[in-house]
Design a protein around this motif. Sequence first.
Motif, PDB file in Angstrom:
ATOM      1  N   UNK A 189       0.825  -1.207   0.000  1.00 18.67           N
ATOM      2  CA  UNK A 189       0.000   0.000   0.000  1.00 18.67           C
ATOM      3  C   UNK A 189       0.864   1.264   0.000  1.00 18.67           C
ATOM      4  N   UNK A 190       1.944   1.248   0.761  1.00 17.31           N
ATOM      5  CA  UNK A 190       2.843   2.407   0.797  1.00 17.31           C
ATOM      6  C   UNK A 190       3.533   2.608  -0.543  1.00 17.31           C
ATOM      7  N   UNK A 191       3.905   1.503  -1.185  1.00 17.72           N
ATOM      8  CA  UNK A 191       4.504   1.594  -2.529  1.00 17.72           C
ATOM      9  C   UNK A 191       3.490   2.161  -3.506  1.00 17.72           C
ATOM     10  N   UNK A 192       2.251   1.683  -3.436  1.00 18.48           N
ATOM     11  CA  UNK A 192       1.198   2.160  -4.345  1.00 18.48           C
ATOM     12  C   UNK A 192       0.943   3.661  -4.161  1.00 18.48           C
ATOM     13  N   UNK A 193       1.062   4.137  -2.920  1.00 20.74           N
ATOM     14  CA  UNK A 193       0.851   5.553  -2.639  1.00 20.74           C
ATOM     15  C   UNK A 193       2.057   6.420  -2.983  1.00 20.74           C
ATOM     16  N   UNK A 194       3.120   5.790  -3.469  1.00 18.63           N
ATOM     17  CA  UNK A 194       4.317   6.539  -3.835  1.00 18.63           C
ATOM     18  C   UNK A 194       5.099   7.043  -2.640  1.00 18.63           C
ATOM     19  N   UNK A 195       4.859   6.465  -1.470  1.00 15.60           N
ATOM     20  CA  UNK A 195       5.548   6.889  -0.244  1.00 15.60           C
ATOM     21  C   UNK A 195       6.862   6.116  -0.125  1.00 15.60           C
ATOM     22  N   UNK A 196       7.900   6.628  -0.759  1.00 16.68           N
ATOM     23  CA  UNK A 196       9.176   5.919  -0.828  1.00 16.68           C
ATOM     24  C   UNK A 196       9.787   5.704   0.556  1.00 16.68           C
ATOM     25  N   UNK A 197       9.811   6.740   1.370  1.00 20.02           N
ATOM     26  CA  UNK A 197      10.422   6.604   2.692  1.00 20.02           C
ATOM     27  C   UNK A 197       9.574   5.729   3.608  1.00 20.02           C
ATOM     28  N   UNK A 198       8.251   5.871   3.495  1.00 20.80           N
ATOM     29  CA  UNK A 198       7.365   5.036   4.296  1.00 20.80           C
ATOM     30  C   UNK A 198       7.498   3.560   3.935  1.00 20.80           C
ATOM     31  N   UNK A 199       7.614   3.273   2.630  1.00 18.21           N
ATOM     32  CA  UNK A 199       7.777   1.893   2.181  1.00 18.21           C
ATOM     33  C   UNK A 199       9.093   1.310   2.681  1.00 18.21           C
ATOM     34  N   UNK A 200      10.161   2.104   2.616  1.00 14.01           N
ATOM     35  CA  UNK A 200      11.473   1.650   3.086  1.00 14.01           C
ATOM     36  C   UNK A 200      11.444   1.390   4.591  1.00 14.01           C
ATOM     37  N   UNK A 201      10.775   2.280   5.336  1.00 10.97           N
ATOM     38  CA  UNK A 201      10.686   2.122   6.792  1.00 10.97           C
ATOM     39  C   UNK A 201       9.883   0.879   7.157  1.00 10.97           C
ATOM     40  N   UNK A 202       8.776   0.654   6.467  1.00 10.58           N
ATOM     41  CA  UNK A 202       7.951  -0.521   6.736  1.00 10.58           C
ATOM     42  C   UNK A 202       8.704  -1.808   6.414  1.00 10.58           C
ATOM     43  N   UNK A 203       9.475  -1.776   5.325  1.00 11.30           N
ATOM     44  CA  UNK A 203      10.272  -2.939   4.968  1.00 11.30           C
ATOM     45  C   UNK A 203      11.335  -3.205   6.029  1.00 11.30           C
ATOM     46  N   UNK A 204      11.959  -2.134   6.521  1.00 10.20           N
ATOM     47  CA  UNK A 204      12.977  -2.290   7.564  1.00 10.20           C
ATOM     48  C   UNK A 204      12.366  -2.921   8.826  1.00 10.20           C
ATOM     49  N   UNK A 205      11.221  -2.425   9.226  1.00  4.32           N
ATOM     50  CA  UNK A 205      10.558  -2.971  10.421  1.00  4.32           C
ATOM     51  C   UNK A 205      10.203  -4.444  10.220  1.00  4.32           C
ATOM     52  N   UNK A 206       9.755  -4.768   9.022  1.00  6.50           N
ATOM     53  CA  UNK A 206       9.375  -6.146   8.707  1.00  6.50           C
ATOM     54  C   UNK A 206      10.580  -7.081   8.820  1.00  6.50           C
ATOM     55  N   UNK A 207      11.702  -6.687   8.231  1.00  8.40           N
ATOM     56  CA  UNK A 207      12.886  -7.546   8.240  1.00  8.40           C
ATOM     57  C   UNK A 207      13.528  -7.571   9.628  1.00  8.40           C
ATOM     58  N   UNK A 208      13.542  -6.435  10.309  1.00  7.60           N
ATOM     59  CA  UNK A 208      14.087  -6.413  11.669  1.00  7.60           C
ATOM     60  C   UNK A 208      13.314  -7.364  12.575  1.00  7.60           C
TER      61      UNK A 208
END
Length: 232
Positions: A189-208
Amino acid sequence: MTLAVSNTEDTVSTVYAQLRSMAASFAFKPGERINESALSRDLGASRTPLREALNRLVAEGFVDFHAGRGFFCRALTDERITHLYQARMAIECETARQAALRAESDALDDINASLDSTADEYATCSDPLRLLELDEAFHMNLARLADNPELTRLLTTIYDKIRFVRAADLRSLQAAGRTTTERHRIILDLVRNGDAEGAAKAMRQHIENRAQHASAAVRLAFADLYAPQDTP
């Protein structure tokens, strides 16, 4: 002469692909010395292409070489797994960021449709390798939307190196009645909204979050690797 060279290269490539798959799935136990004679016989390959293939795997970090002792399956330690998860995080955060900047709606729709169509299977799947396949499909499809083949290639290599551990981790996650589907949807959803930093942060939280369970996954992987085999 050209044909002979081509045949040699084909043989090395074939043996390399077989060995890479074996190393990724820990067909050789962690820290175990690789018996080149037995491997040569089992794969039907001469020692020369076998050695060249093994040296490629050394360069890629799948196999270790000790002078005077030979080739060894890489050790499966907490430290090594932590380093690989850190590398994975760096790559996937950037792919999520770039995907948010570049992805087309149709491509995102395809990933969402895939999540929808596999949700039930993901929640009930009892095959850890199939579970891993479903999970990796999301991450690799998203990575491709970054339109950077080098990032995709690096991520593929990282996944190959932690495949056994991730399979154990996903299996334990499922046993607790949980999956990664909702996290995947948040990132998408963050990628679809074009939220680059939000998508990166969510991915970081997911992998962490998954990295925090890496040590337990390693212990589970060891238990599987060294469990006594049932006798017929």
